[in-house]
Structure formats: C-alpha cells, structure tokens
Motif scaffolding. Structure first.
Motif, mmCIF file in Angstrom:
data_model
loop_
_atom_site.group_PDB
_atom_site.id
_atom_site.type_symbol
_atom_site.label_atom_id
_atom_site.label_comp_id
_atom_site.label_asym_id
_atom_site.label_seq_id
_atom_site.Cartn_x
_atom_site.Cartn_y
_atom_site.Cartn_z
ATOM 1 N N ASN A 276 24.807 37.322 -41.896
ATOM 2 C CA ASN A 276 25.080 37.681 -40.508
ATOM 3 C C ASN A 276 23.926 37.262 -39.598
ATOM 4 O O ASN A 276 22.800 37.758 -39.746
ATOM 5 N N VAL A 277 24.201 36.364 -38.685
ATOM 6 C CA VAL A 277 23.216 35.985 -37.660
ATOM 7 C C VAL A 277 23.347 37.004 -36.530
ATOM 8 O O VAL A 277 24.310 36.988 -35.767
ATOM 9 N N THR A 278 22.395 37.900 -36.450
ATOM 10 C CA THR A 278 22.501 38.990 -35.471
ATOM 11 C C THR A 278 21.792 38.680 -34.158
ATOM 12 O O THR A 278 22.027 39.347 -33.162
ATOM 13 N N GLU A 279 20.915 37.684 -34.186
ATOM 14 C CA GLU A 279 20.194 37.314 -32.971
ATOM 15 C C GLU A 279 20.096 35.794 -32.915
ATOM 16 O O GLU A 279 19.690 35.164 -33.902
ATOM 17 N N ALA A 280 20.451 35.220 -31.776
ATOM 18 C CA ALA A 280 20.461 33.762 -31.648
ATOM 19 C C ALA A 280 19.043 33.206 -31.553
ATOM 20 O O ALA A 280 18.147 33.834 -30.972
ATOM 21 N N ASN A 281 18.871 32.017 -32.144
ATOM 22 C CA ASN A 281 17.644 31.225 -31.986
ATOM 23 C C ASN A 281 16.384 31.914 -32.502
ATOM 24 O O ASN A 281 15.285 31.700 -31.975
ATOM 25 N N VAL A 282 16.548 32.723 -33.500
ATOM 26 C CA VAL A 282 15.424 33.413 -34.134
ATOM 27 C C VAL A 282 15.562 33.214 -35.642
ATOM 28 O O VAL A 282 16.662 33.327 -36.191
ATOM 29 N N TRP A 283 14.443 32.911 -36.292
ATOM 30 C CA TRP A 283 14.501 32.820 -37.753
ATOM 31 C C TRP A 283 14.814 34.193 -38.344
ATOM 32 O O TRP A 283 14.148 35.177 -38.026
#
Lengths: 62, 362
Positions: free
Chosen positions: B154-161
């Motif tokens: 799940n990518v919960t925050e964009a543009n963050v590793w």
C-alpha cells in the motif's frame, strides 16, 4: 505469460562442416545467435515451444 | 521505545533469518548495475532494463520510460529504478492486459528453501517504493505457472520512499524449478487485467498458466500520464522477518550479474575483443571468451572490425556466432573485399557503435 515475438529462425551451417549448432533468430526485433539443444536458454526454449505449437518453422541453412 | 530485551530478541530473529550469514537472494536489488544503459525509452516487451530486471507487457496501451536514478535510500542503496508513464493505460485494463517488472531467481539460488516440500522455509520479501499515486499495487511470487502467492503493498503517501514487507509462508506442494532453471519468479505489476487478479491474497494459490496469479489493487499508476513508480532495496531472505537490506560491493554485485548478461562495447574508443586470424583469405575468426554464464548464451554482434597489423587496414566483419558454450563461442564471418594471407593474425575489435551482447538471462 511471456511469449516472445520471433519473426525469423534459421539454422546456421557449421563453419567447420560438422553438425549444426546454432539457430539465427530475430526475437523481439533483435538478431540473436541461439545455441541449439539447450532448453535452459530461454530463447531456444521459446523457439522450440513455438515450433511444437506449429506457429514457427526453422528454415534450413544455406 | 522498545526495551533492550525486545531489541535483542529482534536482533536474534534477524540473525536467524540471515542478517549476518546470508543474505539477499535478489541480485542487483539495489539497482546499481546497469550494463544495458541507464535510460530506456519505451522499452519493448521482455526487454531487460537494469541488470536482472525484465519489463513485460501485454495488450495494454501503457508505455514507460525507465531510468536508473541517483535517488536512493540512505543506508540502503544510492540508486533506484524509475518508471514514468509516457502513454497511459486504460483505467479499466482489458482482461489480458498487464504491465509488470519480473525478476526470476535461479534454482541454484533458492534450492535451499525446499520449495514444494514439507520442510519448506518461510521467506520474506522487502523493498522500497516511491510512487506518485497512492493505493495498493499487486505482486505475485510464483513457480512456472501452477503455484502463486499474491499480495499487495500500500502506497499511503505519494512521492515518498516507503518500505514494504511481505511475509511468505512455506509452500509445500507444486513443481519448482531447480539448478540453472528458474526456481522462483517475482512479478511487480503496474496494472493487471481481470485474467490475473482473482487470486486470494496472502496465501499460496493453485493456478493454471498464471491465471489469477495476483490479486486486486487500487493504485491507478499505469493509467495516470506522467505518473512515476520507483524501486530499490529489493531483498528476499529466508525467515519470517525482513533483514536490513544487505550492502554488497559494486564489484560483488556486478560479478553476480555477469552470470546472466555481459556486453562488450567500445564506448568512445575502439574496443579490443580478441586476437583472431584469417581462416581463409576473406574469412576471419576468433574465439570470444566471457565470464562463465548460467547456461549456453544467446549472442548478438554488430559492428565488429578486423584490424590487419602491418597494412593498418580495417575490414568490416559480417558477424556470425557459432558453438556458444557457457564460457566461449566462435566469432567468425566473411570480410567482403579482403584478400589477405591465410593464417595471419589480426585484431578483432568492436567499433564505436558496435557491441557483443552475451545473454543467459532467465
């Protein structure tokens, strides 16, 4: 789920006059010399899969 | 803050899982090795990008540009693989559509897991993702098409590793490749049609020919023009917890990659390949030697030239490869216009725009 696009397959005459050892093939647009008889080679495996499926014919050597 | 006892217990578990002895089964998980280049504009299906990473698609309109980026994760890797969507996919892909990145593990490297046996070991997959769109994305870990472990991250925050960890329990049945054949496959998808997404997540599924090998997802990255998806720090270790990404030297990582692919090219100078000779007055030959490959490789060759010492003449070779073995092959060909002395030696070189590519990828 991985079918290569093979547009040419042709046996290459052995330059020393012995048994044929190589297929020249155009696979996904790239010309490759593929060793015969090695099913661990993914290109040869796919060539033989398509030959067995009747969708590819390997041309005879010149 | 966890207690010292808890920290010690976690450390002990990591040691059990290979943090000291061993090891990441993924080669080039830090995306540092890039023998084929660092930028791939609209790569074709089945093209390899950075070493050991294959890009595959079917049916979809989605196209990408892939690049090696000097944007990594401190303490993990200074590099990453980035894909940018240059042509967007349909927001509802057709049933057979997919866009994915594939990594195939050699049987020799996963044979100790006991895949398909009653004593199979658990494994843990971990990786870092930076994605410009949020939501879940699908993966599948599988054999040659009859067993699969679907999951999502799940990518919960964009543009963050963000680091994602997927724990994979033992698989006790199914046929699994061994030796130099593919022993385990990992597929990270940007999109899949309904033919592939009917699997039950987080458990081993019996499948047929990769139908339903993964599961449903929500992230629209492939259907979002200019969206980006970036990955590094890919690790597969034995055990039920993720180890810290193990650093390998550049040389160690490159040496592992050379088992699967190697390229000779000249760059800005003419590259020397081998000493050859005139087999006849107008046919040149040499033995091409390379790092031992996984199996007999397929070889492509372009712009090879023959340099005749004494006269200083350069001849273009009509390249042919024959009798490829895991360590060497015969490079030969006619040299139109040449009329030389049979048996005399010559230098075989790759011209500036030429290359010899030796491919034993899985």
């Amino acid at each position: 789920m991985n079918e290569m696009n093979i547009t040419l397959a042709k046996y290459m005459a052995n330059p020393n006059g012995g048994a044929v050892k190589t297929v020249k093939a155009t696979i996904d647009g790239q010309e490759l010399f593929v060793p015969l008889g090695d099913l661990a080679n993914r290109h040869y495996f796919e060539i033989m899969r398509q030959v067995d499926a009747g969708t590819l014919t390997i041309e005879e050597a010149d | 803050m966890s207690s010292k006892a808890r920290q010690l217990a976690n450390l002990g578990n990591q040691i059990d899982d290979g943090a000291i002895t061993g090891t990441n089964m993924v080669i080039n998980g830090g995306m540092t090795i890039s023998q084929r280049g660092t930028s791939f504009v609209s790569p074709a299906n089945d093209d390899f990008l950075l070493d050991r990473v294959m890009y595959q698609y079917n049916g979809t309109t989605a196209r990408i540009t892939a690049t090696q980026e000097s944007d990594g994760v401190v303490g993990v890797s200074p590099k990453s693989l980035k894909a940018q969507i240059t042509t967007a996919a349909n927001s509802s892909p057709s049933a057979a559509d997919y866009t994915q990145f594939t990594y195939n593990f050699e049987g020799n490297d996963v044979g100790h897991l006991g895949l398909g046996t009653s004593s199979c070991k658990p494994i843990t997959l971990s990786f870092y993702i930076k994605c410009s769109t949020t939501g879940t994305l699908p993966i599948g870990v599988s054999n040659a098409g009859t067993r699969s472990f679907p999951a999502t991250y799940n990518v919960t925050e964009a543009n963050v590793w963000q680091r994602h960890i997927i724990k994979i329990p033992p698989v006790t049945d199914g046929g699994w490749g061994s030796g130099i054949n593919t022993g385990l496959g990992l597929r990270l998808g940007l999109e899949y049609g309904s033919n592939y997404t009917g699997g039950t997540a987080n458990e081993w599924n019996s499948i047929s020919a990769f139908a339903d090998f993964t599961t449903t997802y929500t992230n629209p990255v492939a259907s979002t023009l200019n969206a980006t998806w970036q990955i590094t720090g890919v690790c597969l270790n034995v055990g039920d917890s993720a180890i810290d990404f193990p650093h390998r030297s550049y040389g160690d990582e490159l040496a592992r990659c050379l088992r699967y692919y190697e390229v000779f090219h000249a760059g800005s100078q003419t590259g020397y390949l081998a000493i050859g000779n005139w087999w006849t007055s107008n046919q040149a030959r040499c033995i091409l030697q390379y790092t031992e490959k996984r199996t007999n490789p397929s070889i492509s060759a372009s712009d090879v030239i023959c340099y005749q010492s004494g006269s200083g003449t350069e001849y273009s070779l009509s390249e042919t490869i024959d009798d490829a073995h895991s360590t060497h092959a015969l490079l030969y060909g006619g040299v139109p216009g040449a009329s030389t002395t049979q048996g005399h030696s010559l230098q075989m070189r790759v011209a500036q725009n030429g290359s010899i590519q030796i491919d034993a990828e899985l």
